[in-house]
Design a protein around this motif. Structure first.
Motif, PDB file in Angstrom:
ATOM      1  N   ARG A 527      -3.905  -3.743   0.586  1.00 45.33           N
ATOM      2  CA  ARG A 527      -2.519  -3.599   0.804  1.00 45.33           C
ATOM      3  C   ARG A 527      -1.657  -3.330  -0.706  1.00 45.33           C
ATOM      4  O   ARG A 527      -2.082  -4.227  -1.654  1.00 45.33           O
ATOM      5  CB  ARG A 527      -1.844  -4.844   1.471  1.00 45.33           C
ATOM      6  N   SER A 529       1.248  -3.816  -1.007  1.00 40.46           N
ATOM      7  CA  SER A 529       2.254  -5.024  -1.114  1.00 40.46           C
ATOM      8  C   SER A 529       1.639  -6.396  -1.612  1.00 40.46           C
ATOM      9  O   SER A 529       2.193  -7.120  -2.332  1.00 40.46           O
ATOM     10  CB  SER A 529       2.689  -5.413   0.236  1.00 40.46           C
ATOM     11  N   LEU A 569       3.638   3.037   2.172  1.00 44.57           N
ATOM     12  CA  LEU A 569       5.076   2.563   2.235  1.00 44.57           C
ATOM     13  C   LEU A 569       5.977   3.648   2.538  1.00 44.57           C
ATOM     14  O   LEU A 569       5.537   4.847   2.166  1.00 44.57           O
ATOM     15  CB  LEU A 569       5.775   1.794   0.747  1.00 44.57           C
ATOM     16  N   GLU A 573      11.148   2.336   0.477  1.00 44.72           N
ATOM     17  CA  GLU A 573      10.552   1.159   0.156  1.00 44.72           C
ATOM     18  C   GLU A 573       9.865   1.683  -1.270  1.00 44.72           C
ATOM     19  O   GLU A 573      10.117   0.821  -2.339  1.00 44.72           O
ATOM     20  CB  GLU A 573       9.410   0.581   0.864  1.00 44.72           C
TER      21      GLU A 573
END
Length: 575
Positions: A527, A529, A569, A573
């Motif tokens: 990920r 993030s 994303l 974002e």
């Protein structure tokens, strides 16, 4: 097999005692027929009742003494063999614990289990037989021949005809059995492998409706083992009837020619009875030897497999001159590291160079098969590198003791592994002397407290084998807590947040920042993030570094990283 007998050293006095007791038992067995002959020829023929009672009493005492020797010898031979088995299992386990992952893959887990259990049991059983029969049977055979000669030399020619036939029969049958026993152990390995995969992968098997397929796999392996076992046992089964046939023919020959000698006045009745008993002892000793030869091939095959494990020199060993790390705590540096898996055509990692400092988070990202897990697996020295060097606090990790190296690391593997026991015991696996407060603190940081408190017994709740009674996310959080309770200098999270939802992931990473502030943190993640806030992001592609920097820097300089971010994303974002 002889190589393994060095592990009998702690029981050498027991073995010596068994030898003496078996010797005494054999002498008592050999002396009894002579006394019987005396009773017949002197006591019964002459009607001397006192002589019969006196010699009969002596026979009773000798028989009781021989029985006592046999019982005590059986006890100490079993004690020695069982102790030997315990030592061998411990030696195998200790050696396997030193193996690199390459050596595990080379032999196979199923085979290692078979060698530790089944193979060791085979050698253990043959040792019990050898301690009794290897000494007693030859002694009875040779002693019986000598005593039979003392009774009547001419009648002993029967043995000249019978014994070679028996020996040749034993050699032919065991010669056919030895290769089959070796094949049989391999079939057991295969059966264990299929069984292990069927049990550990039961969820996948049922999810894909492959139960019938696994049943067929097991039936095939089971039938293969059964057919081999039937074949080898059919071969061995021919030995006993053949031995009994030869024994009976030998008995007939002795009675036939013995009666002729008695009729001619060349031999007494008592001598014939004694000779017949000695013949039985000789023949039964050969049968005992044949039974030992039946079990010896399988035990020999098992011993060979055990020795192969014990003779493997671990690829990863501590250097002769160990060094201490410098003052820095947790400093990691890769210098032009290249690594290839054994047998691979291309390196899994090529010319890897980067630094990870205490107090910083270094994230590693890349596509599937880029080498992310391989890279972090080199830090605890699961494998040795081909070229370059990996420094821990300024010292090449190959110059550090493996125990010292790994004591610096808190490793959370890609596949969370839990052990049977309580939750507290699983977390305490990271630190044996961890207090209850430390365990609860580690669980709280790992965001595990909530689901633990919902369980009936809290931290004392039982974890099933492999953690099958908790979810994937719960297993990951308990694995993270296990690393946190250790308070290591280096944290390695190998894709350890993949089973967590975004909310739990965010809370966990926030709590980790404070907890790991003074440590070096390496995170492997899929990920974006998870890695965006890292101090340093390393981008891997096909085993090579194609970008190092912060999120913003890599968005401008690394095409691979930009593609990864774009795939996860939205444009809003990213902006």
């Amino acid at each position: 097999m002889i190589k393994l007998f060095r592990f009998l050293q702690p029981y050498r006095w027991y073995v010596a005692l068994v030898v003496i007791l078996v010797l005494l038992q054999s002498l008592s067995d050999l002396y009894l027929p002579t006394l019987m002959a005396d009773i017949v020829d002197t006591g019964i023929v002459k009607g001397d009742t006192n002589y019969i009672i006196r010699v009969g009493g002596l026979m009773l005492l000798i028989a009781i003494g021989g029985t006592c020797c046999s019982v005590i010898a059986s006890y100490f031979s079993a004690k020695s063999a069982i102790g030997f088995g315990r030592i061998v299992r411990a030696k195998i386990f200790h050696r396997v614990e030193q193996f690199s992952l390459h050596e595990f893959d080379q032999i196979g887990t199923a085979s290692l289990i078979t060698r530790t259990t089944n193979d060791t049991t085979q050698v253990q059983q043959i040792l019990i037989i050898m301690l009794r029969m290897m000494i007693g049977a030859p002694l009875i055979c040779i002693g019986g021949i000598i005593m039979a000669l003392s009774q009547d030399v001419q009648l002993s020619w029967v043995f000249v005809a019978a014994i070679p036939v028996i020996i040749i029969s034993i050699l032919i049958i065991t010669g056919k059995a030895i290769p089959l026993f070796k094949i049989m152990q391999l079939k057991i390995d295969k059966l264990n492998l299929v069984l292990d995969e069927g049990l550990t992968g039961v969820r996948v098997i049922r999810a894909f409706d492959r139960v019938r397929h696994e049943e067929q796999r097991f039936d095939a392996a089971n039938t293969d083992l059964t057919n081999t076992a039937i074949k080898v046992n059919r071969t061995i089964a021919a030995l006993m009837p053949l031995m009994m046939l030869l024994l009976n023919f030998t008995t007939i020959a002795i009675v036939w020619f013995g009666s002729i000698r008695i009729n001619n006045g060349d031999m007494k009745v008592g001598a014939l009875i004694a000779f017949l008993q000695y013949a039985m002892q000789i023949m039964f000793s050969l049968i005992m030897v044949s039974m030992m030869f039946v079990m010896l091939p399988r035990a020999s095959a098992s011993a060979e497999r055990i020795n192969k494990v014990l003779e493997i020199d671990p690829e990863i060993v501590d250097a002769k001159q160990l060094q201490r790390t410098g003052q820095q705590k947790g400093y990691v540096e890769f210098k032009h590291v290249t690594f290839s898996y054994p047998g691979a055509e291309q390196p899994a990692l090529s010319d890897i160079t980067f630094q990870a400092n205490p107090g910083e988070v270094t994230a590693i990202i890349g596509g599937t098969g880029a080498g992310k897990s391989t890279l972090v697996g080199l830090i605890p020295r699961f494998y040795d590198i081909d070229e370059g060097s990996i420094l821990i606090d300024g010292v090449d990790l190959r110059e550090l003791a493996q125990e010292d190296l790994r004591s610096k690391i808190g490793f959370v593997p890609q596949k969370a592994v839990l052990f049977s026991g309580s939750i507290a015991e699983n977390i305490r696996y990271g630190k044996e002397d961890a207090t209850s407060e430390e365990i609860e603190h580690a669980a709280r940081i790992a965001q595990a407290t909530e689901f633990i408190s919902d369980m009936k017994d809290g931290f004392d709740s039982t974890i099933a084998q492999g953690g099958n009674n908790v979810s994937g996310g719960q297993k990951q959080r308990l694995s993270i807590a296990r690393a946190l309770v250790r308070h290591p200098e280096i944290y390695i999270f190998d894709d350890s947040f993949s089973a967590l939802d975004f909310k739990t992931d965010a809370r966990l990473r926030s709590a980790l920042k404070e907890e790991t502030r003074a440590s070096t943190v390496l995170i492997v993640a899929q990920r974006v993030s998870t890695v965006m806030d890292a101090d340093r992001i390393i981008v891997l592609d096909e085993g090579k570094i194609v970008g190092i920097g912060t999120h913003r820097e890599l968005m401008e300089t690394s095409k691979v990283y930009y593609e990864i971010v774009s795939s996860q994303l939205s444009m809003e974002e990213i902006a």
